[in-house]
Design a protein around this motif. Structure first.
Motif, PDB file in Angstrom:
ATOM      1  N   ALA A  77       0.834  -1.207   0.000  1.00 43.54           N
ATOM      2  CA  ALA A  77       0.000   0.000   0.000  1.00 43.54           C
ATOM      3  C   ALA A  77       0.866   1.254   0.000  1.00 43.54           C
ATOM      4  N   ALA A  78       1.929   1.242   0.812  1.00 44.59           N
ATOM      5  CA  ALA A  78       2.838   2.393   0.868  1.00 44.59           C
ATOM      6  C   ALA A  78       3.521   2.619  -0.478  1.00 44.59           C
ATOM      7  N   VAL A  79       3.929   1.555  -1.118  1.00 49.35           N
ATOM      8  CA  VAL A  79       4.603   1.661  -2.423  1.00 49.35           C
ATOM      9  C   VAL A  79       3.683   2.317  -3.445  1.00 49.35           C
ATOM     10  N   ASP A  80       2.422   1.893  -3.475  1.00 46.93           N
ATOM     11  CA  ASP A  80       1.478   2.467  -4.430  1.00 46.93           C
ATOM     12  C   ASP A  80       1.241   3.945  -4.152  1.00 46.93           C
ATOM     13  N   SER A  81       0.999   4.294  -2.885  1.00 44.99           N
ATOM     14  CA  SER A  81       0.735   5.693  -2.529  1.00 44.99           C
ATOM     15  C   SER A  81       1.934   6.584  -2.807  1.00 44.99           C
ATOM     16  N   TRP A 110      12.232  -2.271   6.662  1.00 41.91           N
ATOM     17  CA  TRP A 110      10.932  -2.222   5.985  1.00 41.91           C
ATOM     18  C   TRP A 110      10.842  -0.978   5.104  1.00 41.91           C
ATOM     19  N   LEU A 111      11.228   0.176   5.658  1.00 39.28           N
ATOM     20  CA  LEU A 111      11.133   1.430   4.906  1.00 39.28           C
ATOM     21  C   LEU A 111      12.104   1.446   3.731  1.00 39.28           C
ATOM     22  N   ALA A 112      13.302   0.906   3.932  1.00 34.12           N
ATOM     23  CA  ALA A 112      14.264   0.830   2.822  1.00 34.12           C
ATOM     24  C   ALA A 112      13.718  -0.053   1.702  1.00 34.12           C
ATOM     25  N   GLY A 113      13.029  -1.138   2.075  1.00 34.53           N
ATOM     26  CA  GLY A 113      12.426  -2.008   1.077  1.00 34.53           C
ATOM     27  C   GLY A 113      11.348  -1.298   0.280  1.00 34.53           C
ATOM     28  N   VAL A 114      10.569  -0.459   0.954  1.00 33.34           N
ATOM     29  CA  VAL A 114       9.549   0.337   0.269  1.00 33.34           C
ATOM     30  C   VAL A 114      10.202   1.283  -0.732  1.00 33.34           C
ATOM     31  N   MET A 115      11.290   1.933  -0.310  1.00 30.89           N
ATOM     32  CA  MET A 115      12.001   2.855  -1.205  1.00 30.89           C
ATOM     33  C   MET A 115      12.514   2.132  -2.452  1.00 30.89           C
ATOM     34  N   SER A 121      13.440   8.719  -8.206  1.00 26.77           N
ATOM     35  CA  SER A 121      14.455   9.614  -7.644  1.00 26.77           C
ATOM     36  C   SER A 121      13.850  10.766  -6.851  1.00 26.77           C
ATOM     37  N   TYR A 122      12.541  10.985  -7.005  1.00 29.76           N
ATOM     38  CA  TYR A 122      11.868  12.035  -6.247  1.00 29.76           C
ATOM     39  C   TYR A 122      11.225  11.510  -4.966  1.00 29.76           C
ATOM     40  N   CYS A 123      11.468  10.244  -4.656  1.00 27.40           N
ATOM     41  CA  CYS A 123      10.953   9.657  -3.418  1.00 27.40           C
ATOM     42  C   CYS A 123      12.141   9.224  -2.561  1.00 27.40           C
ATOM     43  N   GLY A 124      12.133   9.599  -1.303  1.00 31.91           N
ATOM     44  CA  GLY A 124      13.270   9.261  -0.455  1.00 31.91           C
ATOM     45  C   GLY A 124      12.888   9.199   1.014  1.00 31.91           C
ATOM     46  N   THR A 125      13.895   9.247   1.852  1.00 32.31           N
ATOM     47  CA  THR A 125      13.689   9.147   3.296  1.00 32.31           C
ATOM     48  C   THR A 125      14.165  10.406   4.007  1.00 32.31           C
ATOM     49  N   LEU A 126      13.677  10.569   5.225  1.00 31.54           N
ATOM     50  CA  LEU A 126      14.147  11.614   6.131  1.00 31.54           C
ATOM     51  C   LEU A 126      14.527  10.924   7.436  1.00 31.54           C
ATOM     52  N   PRO A 127      15.725  10.353   7.509  1.00 30.72           N
ATOM     53  CA  PRO A 127      16.132   9.650   8.734  1.00 30.72           C
ATOM     54  C   PRO A 127      16.114  10.585   9.943  1.00 30.72           C
ATOM     55  N   ASP A 128      15.426  10.148  10.983  1.00 32.89           N
ATOM     56  CA  ASP A 128      15.324  10.888  12.237  1.00 32.89           C
ATOM     57  C   ASP A 128      16.087  10.100  13.294  1.00 32.89           C
ATOM     58  N   PHE A 129      16.976  10.764  14.041  1.00 32.62           N
ATOM     59  CA  PHE A 129      17.776  10.069  15.052  1.00 32.62           C
ATOM     60  C   PHE A 129      16.901   9.390  16.102  1.00 32.62           C
ATOM     61  N   GLY A 130      15.714   9.936  16.329  1.00 38.41           N
ATOM     62  CA  GLY A 130      14.756   9.317  17.233  1.00 38.41           C
ATOM     63  C   GLY A 130      13.702   8.581  16.417  1.00 38.41           C
ATOM     64  N   ASN A 131      12.576   8.262  17.034  1.00 39.54           N
ATOM     65  CA  ASN A 131      11.419   7.687  16.337  1.00 39.54           C
ATOM     66  C   ASN A 131      11.623   6.286  15.790  1.00 39.54           C
ATOM     67  N   PHE A 132      12.693   5.596  16.183  1.00 39.94           N
ATOM     68  CA  PHE A 132      12.865   4.226  15.710  1.00 39.94           C
ATOM     69  C   PHE A 132      12.128   3.253  16.633  1.00 39.94           C
ATOM     70  N   TYR A 133      10.897   3.607  16.937  1.00 34.91           N
ATOM     71  CA  TYR A 133      10.081   2.698  17.729  1.00 34.91           C
ATOM     72  C   TYR A 133       9.114   1.974  16.782  1.00 34.91           C
ATOM     73  N   ILE A 134       8.972   0.703  16.982  1.00 35.52           N
ATOM     74  CA  ILE A 134       8.071  -0.102  16.163  1.00 35.52           C
ATOM     75  C   ILE A 134       6.750  -0.296  16.888  1.00 35.52           C
ATOM     76  N   SER A 135       6.840  -0.464  18.204  1.00 34.67           N
ATOM     77  CA  SER A 135       5.651  -0.661  19.015  1.00 34.67           C
ATOM     78  C   SER A 135       5.882  -0.060  20.393  1.00 34.67           C
ATOM     79  N   LEU A 136       4.846   0.593  20.920  1.00 34.48           N
ATOM     80  CA  LEU A 136       4.921   1.134  22.275  1.00 34.48           C
ATOM     81  C   LEU A 136       4.443   0.115  23.298  1.00 34.48           C
TER      82      LEU A 136
END
Length: 216
Positions: A77-81, A110-115, A121-136
């Motif tokens: 779904a992410a890939v299509d959007s 997972w996100l790298a696989g989506v990329m 070339s107009y789609c990429g990532t914004l790596p954030d030093f925090g926020n690497f939580y998968i589940s709370l």
């Protein structure tokens, strides 16, 4: 779409020597939801922000790849959007980037696989030093150094996040020297944004303290 407001924003930026680079987009729907009607509406909702970004002289918008369900189905779904958004962004010269923002997107593999699958070339990532939580609940997180390493090949921006500083000026959670080496080794030479989310320093002091860590 309020050009009067956008013109005022551009004028104030110009008056203060500020260049608009990136718009952070939230609350416009989940781009990786498995409900196709809702997902396509979310895609449509974000087109106007690409237009606004172009009007403001930005080169990038940040979106979220949020969705619940089967890991591969959410990725599809992410890939299509993102494919649809980046095609629109390409026409306007605007990048569409995804931040690791929890859930599946907090899993850098997972996100790298989506990329890789979007492959635009107009789609990429914004790596954030925090926020690497998968589940709370239960608590589950992804190694931030591994995560940034995996996301840097697709990075069109970086978010240097801090919360609290030790007496020597170092961040208490993140080894900035290690992170900056990862960024340098990737060959990245773009913008590094600062997010200070602490409460012991003022916003300005926290931003300047983070800037010092980046430069040092």
């Amino acid at each position: 779409k309020n050009t009067d407001f956008l013109n005022q924003l551009n004028q104030r930026a110009s008056d203060n020597g500020v260049k608009n680079i990136l718009i952070m987009i939230d609350m416009e729907g989940n781009l990786a939801t498995l409900n196709e009607e809702s997902r396509l509406k979310a895609v449509e909702n974000q087109y106007k922000w690409i237009d606004a970004a172009k009007y403001l002289g930005c080169n990038t918008i940040r979106v979220n790849a949020a969705g619940k369900g089967d890991r591969q189905a959410v990725a599809n779904a992410a890939v299509d959007s993102l494919g649809r958004l980046s095609e629109y962004g390409e026409k306007e010269g605007i990048n569409v980037v995804v931040e690791n923002h929890g859930g599946y997107s907090g899993d850098a593999s997972w996100l790298a696989g989506v990329m890789q699958q979007v492959n635009n070339s107009y789609c990429g990532t914004l790596p954030d030093f925090g926020n690497f939580y998968i589940s709370l609940f239960p608590p589950q997180s992804y190694d931030p150094y591994k995560g940034v390493t995996e996301l840097m090949p697709y990075a069109k921006g970086v978010s240097a996040k801090t919360h609290d500083f030790a007496s020597n000026g170092q961040d208490k959670k993140i080894d900035f020297s290690r992170m900056m080496k990862i960024i340098a080794d990737s060959g990245y030479n773009g913008h590094i944004g600062i997010e200070y989310e602490g409460y012991k320093l003022s916003e300005e002091a926290g931003i300047l303290a983070t800037k010092k860590l980046i430069i040092d």
